[in-house]
Design a protein around this motif. Structure first.
Motif, PDB file in Angstrom:
ATOM      1  N   VAL A   3       1.010  -1.014   0.106  1.00  0.00           N
ATOM      2  CA  VAL A   3      -0.017   0.201  -0.247  1.00  0.00           C
ATOM      3  C   VAL A   3       1.043   1.121   0.023  1.00  0.00           C
ATOM      4  CG1 VAL A   3      -1.422   1.445   1.403  1.00  0.00           C
ATOM      5  CG2 VAL A   3      -1.500  -1.129   0.955  1.00  0.00           C
ATOM      6  N   PHE A   4       0.922   2.296  -0.879  1.00  0.00           N
ATOM      7  CA  PHE A   4       1.250   3.509  -0.614  1.00  0.00           C
ATOM      8  C   PHE A   4       0.552   4.471  -0.777  1.00  0.00           C
ATOM      9  CE2 PHE A   4       3.008   0.683  -3.802  1.00  0.00           C
ATOM     10  CZ  PHE A   4       4.416   0.719  -3.991  1.00  0.00           C
ATOM     11  N   ARG A   5       0.959   4.963   0.530  1.00  0.00           N
ATOM     12  CA  ARG A   5       0.422   6.502   0.869  1.00  0.00           C
ATOM     13  C   ARG A   5       1.494   8.336   0.493  1.00  0.00           C
ATOM     14  NH1 ARG A   5      -0.170   2.270   4.634  1.00  0.00           N
ATOM     15  NH2 ARG A   5      -2.839   2.525   4.866  1.00  0.00           N
ATOM     16  N   ASN A   6       0.698   9.070   0.102  1.00  0.00           N
ATOM     17  CA  ASN A   6       1.212  10.080  -0.041  1.00  0.00           C
ATOM     18  C   ASN A   6       0.037  10.783   1.184  1.00  0.00           C
ATOM     19  OD1 ASN A   6       3.265   9.646  -2.106  1.00  0.00           O
ATOM     20  ND2 ASN A   6       1.811   8.648  -2.814  1.00  0.00           N
ATOM     21  N   THR A   7       0.826  12.122   0.351  1.00  0.00           N
ATOM     22  CA  THR A   7       0.241  13.497   1.990  1.00  0.00           C
ATOM     23  C   THR A   7       0.591  15.048   1.096  1.00  0.00           C
ATOM     24  OG1 THR A   7      -0.378  11.775   3.108  1.00  0.00           O
ATOM     25  CG2 THR A   7      -0.430  14.262   3.875  1.00  0.00           C
ATOM     26  N   VAL A   8       0.286  15.900   1.072  1.00  0.00           N
ATOM     27  CA  VAL A   8       0.492  16.816   0.492  1.00  0.00           C
ATOM     28  C   VAL A   8      -0.254  17.674   1.090  1.00  0.00           C
ATOM     29  CG1 VAL A   8      -0.400  17.150  -1.620  1.00  0.00           C
ATOM     30  CG2 VAL A   8       1.508  18.480  -1.157  1.00  0.00           C
ATOM     31  N   VAL A   9       0.041  19.389   1.816  1.00  0.00           N
ATOM     32  CA  VAL A   9      -0.744  20.084   2.082  1.00  0.00           C
ATOM     33  C   VAL A   9      -0.550  21.625   1.300  1.00  0.00           C
ATOM     34  CG1 VAL A   9      -0.420  22.280   3.975  1.00  0.00           C
ATOM     35  CG2 VAL A   9       0.189  19.370   4.554  1.00  0.00           C
ATOM     36  N   ARG A  65      -4.551  13.299   1.002  1.00  0.00           N
ATOM     37  CA  ARG A  65      -3.578  12.286   1.237  1.00  0.00           C
ATOM     38  C   ARG A  65      -4.487  10.888   0.127  1.00  0.00           C
ATOM     39  NH1 ARG A  65      -5.750  13.913   6.537  1.00  0.00           N
ATOM     40  NH2 ARG A  65      -3.895  14.240   7.910  1.00  0.00           N
ATOM     41  N   THR A  66      -3.299  10.955  -0.665  1.00  0.00           N
ATOM     42  CA  THR A  66      -3.600   9.274  -1.238  1.00  0.00           C
ATOM     43  C   THR A  66      -3.443   8.143  -0.625  1.00  0.00           C
ATOM     44  OG1 THR A  66      -1.550   9.228  -2.402  1.00  0.00           O
ATOM     45  CG2 THR A  66      -3.513  10.305  -3.141  1.00  0.00           C
ATOM     46  N   THR A  67      -4.080   6.565  -0.978  1.00  0.00           N
ATOM     47  CA  THR A  67      -3.178   5.663  -0.228  1.00  0.00           C
ATOM     48  C   THR A  67      -4.561   4.672  -1.370  1.00  0.00           C
ATOM     49  OG1 THR A  67      -4.026   5.838   2.205  1.00  0.00           O
ATOM     50  CG2 THR A  67      -4.710   3.887   1.581  1.00  0.00           C
ATOM     51  N   LEU A  68      -2.904   4.149  -1.503  1.00  0.00           N
ATOM     52  CA  LEU A  68      -2.857   3.032  -3.300  1.00  0.00           C
ATOM     53  C   LEU A  68      -2.874   2.214  -2.602  1.00  0.00           C
ATOM     54  CD1 LEU A  68      -3.228   2.630  -6.030  1.00  0.00           C
ATOM     55  CD2 LEU A  68      -1.085   3.349  -6.464  1.00  0.00           C
ATOM     56  N   GLY A  69      -3.996   0.943  -3.093  1.00  0.00           N
ATOM     57  CA  GLY A  69      -3.667  -0.318  -2.828  1.00  0.00           C
ATOM     58  C   GLY A  69      -3.519  -1.080  -4.208  1.00  0.00           C
ATOM     59  N   PRO A  70      -3.757  -2.479  -4.338  1.00  0.00           N
ATOM     60  CA  PRO A  70      -3.359  -3.082  -6.362  1.00  0.00           C
ATOM     61  C   PRO A  70      -4.363  -3.228  -6.233  1.00  0.00           C
ATOM     62  CG  PRO A  70      -3.093  -4.537  -3.619  1.00  0.00           C
ATOM     63  CD  PRO A  70      -3.350  -3.213  -2.728  1.00  0.00           C
ATOM     64  N   TRP A  71      -5.447  -3.118  -5.931  1.00  0.00           N
ATOM     65  CA  TRP A  71      -6.956  -2.575  -7.334  1.00  0.00           C
ATOM     66  C   TRP A  71      -7.592  -1.789  -6.049  1.00  0.00           C
ATOM     67  CZ3 TRP A  71      -5.752  -7.734  -5.958  1.00  0.00           C
ATOM     68  CH2 TRP A  71      -4.643  -8.078  -6.874  1.00  0.00           C
ATOM     69  N   TRP A  72      -7.162  -0.491  -5.481  1.00  0.00           N
ATOM     70  CA  TRP A  72      -7.585   0.431  -5.517  1.00  0.00           C
ATOM     71  C   TRP A  72      -6.770   1.554  -5.211  1.00  0.00           C
ATOM     72  CZ3 TRP A  72      -6.315   1.805  -0.399  1.00  0.00           C
ATOM     73  CH2 TRP A  72      -5.769   1.139   0.401  1.00  0.00           C
ATOM     74  N   LEU A  73      -8.048   2.810  -5.242  1.00  0.00           N
ATOM     75  CA  LEU A  73      -7.223   4.401  -4.392  1.00  0.00           C
ATOM     76  C   LEU A  73      -8.256   4.956  -3.723  1.00  0.00           C
ATOM     77  CD1 LEU A  73      -5.501   6.252  -5.126  1.00  0.00           C
ATOM     78  CD2 LEU A  73      -7.303   6.870  -6.402  1.00  0.00           C
ATOM     79  N   ARG A  74      -7.721   5.557  -2.443  1.00  0.00           N
ATOM     80  CA  ARG A  74      -8.457   5.985  -1.364  1.00  0.00           C
ATOM     81  C   ARG A  74      -8.061   7.636  -1.079  1.00  0.00           C
ATOM     82  NH1 ARG A  74     -12.246   5.957   3.685  1.00  0.00           N
ATOM     83  NH2 ARG A  74     -11.364   8.505   4.390  1.00  0.00           N
ATOM     84  N   VAL A  75      -8.422   8.857  -1.976  1.00  0.00           N
ATOM     85  CA  VAL A  75      -8.020   9.301  -1.509  1.00  0.00           C
ATOM     86  C   VAL A  75      -9.155  11.100  -0.443  1.00  0.00           C
ATOM     87  CG1 VAL A  75      -8.022  12.208  -2.680  1.00  0.00           C
ATOM     88  CG2 VAL A  75      -7.308  10.180  -3.952  1.00  0.00           C
ATOM     89  N   GLU A  76      -8.023  11.530   0.092  1.00  0.00           N
ATOM     90  CA  GLU A  76      -9.056  12.694   0.965  1.00  0.00           C
ATOM     91  C   GLU A  76      -7.975  14.053   1.205  1.00  0.00           C
ATOM     92  OE1 GLU A  76      -7.910  11.092   5.436  1.00  0.00           O
ATOM     93  OE2 GLU A  76      -9.180   9.212   4.652  1.00  0.00           O
ATOM     94  N   CYS A  77      -9.350  14.633   0.968  1.00  0.00           N
ATOM     95  CA  CYS A  77      -9.362  16.267   1.084  1.00  0.00           C
ATOM     96  C   CYS A  77      -9.543  16.778   2.344  1.00  0.00           C
ATOM     97  CB  CYS A  77     -10.277  16.717   0.048  1.00  0.00           C
ATOM     98  SG  CYS A  77      -9.970  18.724  -0.591  1.00  0.00           S
ATOM     99  N   GLU A  78      -9.248  17.177   3.479  1.00  0.00           N
ATOM    100  CA  GLU A  78      -9.397  17.323   4.723  1.00  0.00           C
ATOM    101  C   GLU A  78      -8.507  19.015   4.183  1.00  0.00           C
ATOM    102  OE1 GLU A  78      -7.942  16.393   9.471  1.00  0.00           O
ATOM    103  OE2 GLU A  78      -6.789  15.756   8.020  1.00  0.00           O
ATOM    104  N   ASP A  79      -9.945  19.568   5.522  1.00  0.00           N
ATOM    105  CA  ASP A  79      -9.886  21.461   5.045  1.00  0.00           C
ATOM    106  C   ASP A  79     -10.151  21.487   7.073  1.00  0.00           C
ATOM    107  OD1 ASP A  79     -12.601  21.432   5.159  1.00  0.00           O
ATOM    108  OD2 ASP A  79     -12.178  21.362   3.349  1.00  0.00           O
TER     109      ASP A  79
END
Length: 136
Positions: A3-9, A65-79
């Protein structure tokens, strides 16, 4: 399975919406890592979520924030949150806004407001491994 995670502001300014789209495009793996249509849907949905963060949240920054799994992607936009909870509304034909969450709902598999005291939205995309192209 990795699982790959990335975060940026990003700062809460209109130009940050394009920056968020560009960042997502850069962190998503090219096919065969994620199908083209899923990457396009994620970019569109993030653009709408980031626009909402800039227009409606009471804060200086928003976090993606992104969380990328083998066959899925979750993206969060937190404010920082705003006066209302994100929910789809019926926008009239002459209204300039009010369609962003409907677009997120239409192009993603699941979406909703963030929980646990956080503000913003998340969305989730899934794809079947057979839709991935192989390198030739």
């Amino acid at each position: 399975m990795k699982v790959f995670r990335n975060t940026v502001v990003f700062p809460s300014v209109p130009s940050a919406v394009a920056d968020a789209r560009a960042w997502l495009t850069a962190v998503l793996p090219p096919p065969p890592g994620i199908p083209d249509d899923m990457a396009a849907a994620a970019t569109l949905a993030l653009s709408e979520a980031a626009t909402n963060a800039v227009r409606h949240a009471d804060g200086a920054d928003f976090r993606v924030r992104t969380t990328l799994g083998p066959w899925w992607l979750r993206v969060e936009c937190e404010d920082a949150g705003g006066a209302t909870v994100p929910q789809i509304r019926d926008a009239g034909p002459c209204e300039e806004g009010g369609r962003g969450l409907a677009l997120i709902a239409a192009f993603t598999h699941t979406w909703g407001p963030l929980r646990d005291g956080r503000h913003g939205v998340f969305f989730h995309l899934d794809w079947h491994p057979s839709t991935l192209r192989t390198a030739t």
